[in-house]
Design a protein around this motif. Structure first.
Motif, PDB file in Angstrom:
ATOM      1  N   ALA A   7     -12.402   6.889 -11.000  1.00  0.00           N
ATOM      2  CA  ALA A   7     -13.800   6.479 -10.958  1.00  0.00           C
ATOM      3  C   ALA A   7     -14.698   7.568 -11.524  1.00  0.00           C
ATOM      4  O   ALA A   7     -15.622   7.312 -12.286  1.00  0.00           O
ATOM      5  CB  ALA A   7     -14.213   6.140  -9.525  1.00  0.00           C
ATOM      6  N   MET A   8     -14.408   8.826 -11.161  1.00  0.00           N
ATOM      7  CA  MET A   8     -15.229   9.906 -11.661  1.00  0.00           C
ATOM      8  C   MET A   8     -15.007  10.128 -13.148  1.00  0.00           C
ATOM      9  O   MET A   8     -15.912  10.497 -13.883  1.00  0.00           O
ATOM     10  CB  MET A   8     -14.935  11.193 -10.879  1.00  0.00           C
ATOM     11  CG  MET A   8     -15.536  11.198  -9.493  1.00  0.00           C
ATOM     12  SD  MET A   8     -17.325  10.890  -9.504  1.00  0.00           S
ATOM     13  CE  MET A   8     -17.910  12.360 -10.349  1.00  0.00           C
ATOM     14  N   ALA A   9     -13.787   9.924 -13.631  1.00  0.00           N
ATOM     15  CA  ALA A   9     -13.527  10.066 -15.062  1.00  0.00           C
ATOM     16  C   ALA A   9     -14.363   9.074 -15.850  1.00  0.00           C
ATOM     17  O   ALA A   9     -14.935   9.396 -16.888  1.00  0.00           O
ATOM     18  CB  ALA A   9     -12.039   9.870 -15.358  1.00  0.00           C
ATOM     19  N   ASP A 214     -28.956  11.375   4.275  1.00  0.00           N
ATOM     20  CA  ASP A 214     -29.643  10.110   4.563  1.00  0.00           C
ATOM     21  C   ASP A 214     -29.424   9.118   3.420  1.00  0.00           C
ATOM     22  O   ASP A 214     -29.205   7.919   3.644  1.00  0.00           O
ATOM     23  CB  ASP A 214     -31.149  10.334   4.721  1.00  0.00           C
ATOM     24  CG  ASP A 214     -31.515  11.037   6.027  1.00  0.00           C
ATOM     25  OD1 ASP A 214     -30.669  11.050   6.952  1.00  0.00           O
ATOM     26  OD2 ASP A 214     -32.636  11.580   6.098  1.00  0.00           O
ATOM     27  N   LEU A 215     -29.489   9.628   2.197  1.00  0.00           N
ATOM     28  CA  LEU A 215     -29.305   8.766   1.031  1.00  0.00           C
ATOM     29  C   LEU A 215     -27.872   8.240   0.972  1.00  0.00           C
ATOM     30  O   LEU A 215     -27.652   7.054   0.694  1.00  0.00           O
ATOM     31  CB  LEU A 215     -29.642   9.538  -0.245  1.00  0.00           C
ATOM     32  CG  LEU A 215     -29.476   8.795  -1.574  1.00  0.00           C
ATOM     33  CD1 LEU A 215     -30.253   7.478  -1.571  1.00  0.00           C
ATOM     34  CD2 LEU A 215     -29.931   9.681  -2.736  1.00  0.00           C
ATOM     35  N   VAL A 216     -26.900   9.082   1.252  1.00  0.00           N
ATOM     36  CA  VAL A 216     -25.500   8.631   1.289  1.00  0.00           C
ATOM     37  C   VAL A 216     -25.340   7.495   2.297  1.00  0.00           C
ATOM     38  O   VAL A 216     -24.740   6.456   1.999  1.00  0.00           O
ATOM     39  CB  VAL A 216     -24.562   9.793   1.640  1.00  0.00           C
ATOM     40  CG1 VAL A 216     -23.144   9.279   1.915  1.00  0.00           C
ATOM     41  CG2 VAL A 216     -24.533  10.826   0.518  1.00  0.00           C
ATOM     42  N   LEU A 229     -18.667   3.197  -4.700  1.00  0.00           N
ATOM     43  CA  LEU A 229     -18.513   4.071  -3.537  1.00  0.00           C
ATOM     44  C   LEU A 229     -17.633   5.276  -3.862  1.00  0.00           C
ATOM     45  O   LEU A 229     -17.809   6.356  -3.283  1.00  0.00           O
ATOM     46  CB  LEU A 229     -17.939   3.290  -2.363  1.00  0.00           C
ATOM     47  CG  LEU A 229     -18.861   2.227  -1.762  1.00  0.00           C
ATOM     48  CD1 LEU A 229     -18.185   1.528  -0.583  1.00  0.00           C
ATOM     49  CD2 LEU A 229     -20.199   2.826  -1.329  1.00  0.00           C
ATOM     50  N   SER A 230     -16.715   5.111  -4.776  1.00  0.00           N
ATOM     51  CA  SER A 230     -15.899   6.249  -5.200  1.00  0.00           C
ATOM     52  C   SER A 230     -16.758   7.315  -5.869  1.00  0.00           C
ATOM     53  O   SER A 230     -16.566   8.517  -5.650  1.00  0.00           O
ATOM     54  CB  SER A 230     -14.808   5.788  -6.170  1.00  0.00           C
ATOM     55  OG  SER A 230     -13.900   4.920  -5.530  1.00  0.00           O
ATOM     56  N   VAL A 231     -17.717   6.867  -6.679  1.00  0.00           N
ATOM     57  CA  VAL A 231     -18.638   7.808  -7.313  1.00  0.00           C
ATOM     58  C   VAL A 231     -19.515   8.484  -6.261  1.00  0.00           C
ATOM     59  O   VAL A 231     -19.789   9.688  -6.338  1.00  0.00           O
ATOM     60  CB  VAL A 231     -19.502   7.085  -8.356  1.00  0.00           C
ATOM     61  CG1 VAL A 231     -20.502   8.048  -8.991  1.00  0.00           C
ATOM     62  CG2 VAL A 231     -18.621   6.464  -9.434  1.00  0.00           C
ATOM     63  N   LEU A 232     -19.955   7.720  -5.274  1.00  0.00           N
ATOM     64  CA  LEU A 232     -20.757   8.290  -4.189  1.00  0.00           C
ATOM     65  C   LEU A 232     -19.973   9.368  -3.440  1.00  0.00           C
ATOM     66  O   LEU A 232     -20.498  10.449  -3.140  1.00  0.00           O
ATOM     67  CB  LEU A 232     -21.180   7.180  -3.222  1.00  0.00           C
ATOM     68  CG  LEU A 232     -22.028   7.605  -2.021  1.00  0.00           C
ATOM     69  CD1 LEU A 232     -23.385   8.137  -2.478  1.00  0.00           C
ATOM     70  CD2 LEU A 232     -22.220   6.419  -1.061  1.00  0.00           C
ATOM     71  N   ALA A 233     -18.702   9.092  -3.148  1.00  0.00           N
ATOM     72  CA  ALA A 233     -17.876  10.045  -2.407  1.00  0.00           C
ATOM     73  C   ALA A 233     -17.629  11.312  -3.202  1.00  0.00           C
ATOM     74  O   ALA A 233     -17.800  12.432  -2.699  1.00  0.00           O
ATOM     75  CB  ALA A 233     -16.541   9.396  -2.029  1.00  0.00           C
ATOM     76  N   ALA A 234     -17.234  11.146  -4.455  1.00  0.00           N
ATOM     77  CA  ALA A 234     -16.854  12.295  -5.272  1.00  0.00           C
ATOM     78  C   ALA A 234     -18.055  12.963  -5.919  1.00  0.00           C
ATOM     79  O   ALA A 234     -17.895  13.972  -6.602  1.00  0.00           O
ATOM     80  CB  ALA A 234     -15.861  11.855  -6.350  1.00  0.00           C
ATOM     81  N   GLY A 265     -12.679  10.176   0.315  1.00  0.00           N
ATOM     82  CA  GLY A 265     -12.731  10.294  -1.137  1.00  0.00           C
ATOM     83  C   GLY A 265     -13.278  11.622  -1.621  1.00  0.00           C
ATOM     84  O   GLY A 265     -13.469  11.809  -2.814  1.00  0.00           O
ATOM     85  N   VAL A 266     -13.520  12.543  -0.700  1.00  0.00           N
ATOM     86  CA  VAL A 266     -14.065  13.854  -1.054  1.00  0.00           C
ATOM     87  C   VAL A 266     -12.924  14.832  -1.323  1.00  0.00           C
ATOM     88  O   VAL A 266     -11.969  14.922  -0.544  1.00  0.00           O
ATOM     89  CB  VAL A 266     -14.963  14.388   0.085  1.00  0.00           C
ATOM     90  CG1 VAL A 266     -15.324  15.844  -0.143  1.00  0.00           C
ATOM     91  CG2 VAL A 266     -16.207  13.527   0.225  1.00  0.00           C
ATOM     92  N   TRP A 267     -13.039  15.577  -2.411  1.00  0.00           N
ATOM     93  CA  TRP A 267     -12.101  16.664  -2.707  1.00  0.00           C
ATOM     94  C   TRP A 267     -12.759  17.965  -2.274  1.00  0.00           C
ATOM     95  O   TRP A 267     -13.756  18.379  -2.853  1.00  0.00           O
ATOM     96  CB  TRP A 267     -11.771  16.687  -4.196  1.00  0.00           C
ATOM     97  CG  TRP A 267     -10.951  15.507  -4.608  1.00  0.00           C
ATOM     98  CD1 TRP A 267     -11.410  14.321  -5.064  1.00  0.00           C
ATOM     99  CD2 TRP A 267      -9.529  15.390  -4.561  1.00  0.00           C
ATOM    100  NE1 TRP A 267     -10.366  13.457  -5.323  1.00  0.00           N
ATOM    101  CE2 TRP A 267      -9.199  14.096  -5.032  1.00  0.00           C
ATOM    102  CE3 TRP A 267      -8.493  16.262  -4.192  1.00  0.00           C
ATOM    103  CZ2 TRP A 267      -7.888  13.646  -5.121  1.00  0.00           C
ATOM    104  CZ3 TRP A 267      -7.187  15.815  -4.291  1.00  0.00           C
ATOM    105  CH2 TRP A 267      -6.888  14.527  -4.742  1.00  0.00           C
ATOM    106  N   TYR A 268     -12.209  18.599  -1.253  1.00  0.00           N
ATOM    107  CA  TYR A 268     -12.895  19.755  -0.671  1.00  0.00           C
ATOM    108  C   TYR A 268     -12.036  21.018  -0.657  1.00  0.00           C
ATOM    109  O   TYR A 268     -12.304  21.959   0.093  1.00  0.00           O
ATOM    110  CB  TYR A 268     -13.366  19.429   0.746  1.00  0.00           C
ATOM    111  CG  TYR A 268     -12.300  19.017   1.729  1.00  0.00           C
ATOM    112  CD1 TYR A 268     -11.674  19.953   2.548  1.00  0.00           C
ATOM    113  CD2 TYR A 268     -11.939  17.676   1.862  1.00  0.00           C
ATOM    114  CE1 TYR A 268     -10.701  19.572   3.468  1.00  0.00           C
ATOM    115  CE2 TYR A 268     -10.968  17.284   2.769  1.00  0.00           C
ATOM    116  CZ  TYR A 268     -10.356  18.242   3.576  1.00  0.00           C
ATOM    117  OH  TYR A 268      -9.393  17.860   4.491  1.00  0.00           O
ATOM    118  N   SER A 269     -11.049  21.081  -1.519  1.00  0.00           N
ATOM    119  CA  SER A 269     -10.156  22.243  -1.515  1.00  0.00           C
ATOM    120  C   SER A 269     -10.874  23.534  -1.875  1.00  0.00           C
ATOM    121  O   SER A 269     -10.411  24.633  -1.507  1.00  0.00           O
ATOM    122  CB  SER A 269      -8.987  22.013  -2.475  1.00  0.00           C
ATOM    123  OG  SER A 269      -9.455  21.821  -3.802  1.00  0.00           O
TER     124      SER A 269
END
Length: 289
Positions: A7-9, A214-216, A229-234, A265-269
């Motif tokens: 989705a982000m790509a 709040d916006l999320v 939603l994938s774009v929102l998460a990432a 869906g968050v990458w937090y490494s």
């Protein structure tokens, strides 16, 4: 790649993107130039919500085309210019031609200059990309045939065609609707409002992370499309997560299963160790949106 990565790509149009699967690539490479140009043109009208596996594959193919097959990509540019009258679509060719000039200008410049002599549309398009080469002599040759003023005027008119949006004057629910509308836009429809909204989100993340959250939450209440939603998460959610809001992240995840799924869906490494530890404690494995 994961669903979130795909989705982000698509959202960022990375160049060059990952290659299309072999069978799909073979099908694209077998197309006549007119058919290839038609497929590229149709793809420009696809927003995030309309994406499918087929459009992901096509996006990846066209992203890699100017890098891997520059002569075919240039033929496609000429075919699109000959067939397409929609300014927003024609402007999208700027990315393709700029890549060709930057990466393969030495092998194409003679042909481009010769073609431009009898092709007003190509001279117009060169007005947006003749300086992308690092070769000053080549740049001078392209500049001599480029219609720079005409391209810039059309680009400016396209970017300013919509009235500016005052994001600070909007309620959180109105902002959520703006986020959906702006994020879902095909790239050809990006304007100064789209760019301003990216800047606005970055400012929220830096100066008002609670409002960013709040916006999320507001978007999550009214949007169900998994790609969006994938774009929102990432994007917004991933960028705002830090220690100042981690307590609230915990509360939102505990209160709302959809927020917990979004958090998956968050990458937090690359987050600080204390933030990673708190997120590890929140999340369970294999959460998807």
């Amino acid at each position: 790649m994961s669903f979130i990565d795909d989705a982000m790509a698509a959202a960022t149009m990375a160049v060059p993107g990952p290659g299309a699967p072999d069978e799909a690539r073979a099908a694209f490479e077998a197309m006549p130039i007119a058919g290839l140009a038609a497929r590229w043109r149709l793809l420009q009208f696809v927003g995030v919500k309309q994406q499918t596996e087929a459009t992901w594959v096509a996006t990846r193919y066209f992203s890699s085309l100017p890098h891997e097959s520059p002569a075919r990509a240039y033929d496609m540019v000429l075919a699109v210019l000959a067939a397409e009258t929609d300014l927003s679509v024609r402007l999208r060719l700027h990315d393709v031609l700029s890549t060709l000039v930057h990466a393969h200008g030495a092998s194409l410049v003679d042909r481009i200059v010769a073609d431009a002599a009898g092709n007003a549309a190509l001279r117009w398009l060169l007005g947006g990309g003749c300086w992308w080469t690092q070769d000053k002599a080549m740049e001078a040759r392209l500049d001599a045939v480029a219609e720079i003023e005409g391209f810039r005027a059309d680009l400016e008119a396209h970017k300013t065609r919509n009235a500016p949006i005052d994001f600070d004057a909007l309620s959180i629910d109105e902002l959520a609707q703006v986020w959906i509308e702006q994020t879902d836009k095909p790239f050809k429809d990006h304007d100064y409002n789209w760019q301003a909204f990216q800047d606005y989100q970055r400012e929220l993340i830096e100066y008002d992370p609670d409002l960013a959250l709040d916006l999320v939450v507001a978007v999550l209440k009214i949007e169900t499309n998994p790609f969006l939603l994938s774009v929102l998460a990432a994007g917004l959610l991933e960028d705002v997560i830090d220690m100042p809001v981690i307590d609230r992240i915990e509360r939102e995840a505990a209160a709302d299963p959809r927020f917990l799924a979004l958090l998956g869906g968050v990458w937090y490494s690359r987050k600080p160790d204390d933030v990673k530890a708190r997120l590890d404690a929140i999340l369970v494995r294999n959460i998807t949106i």
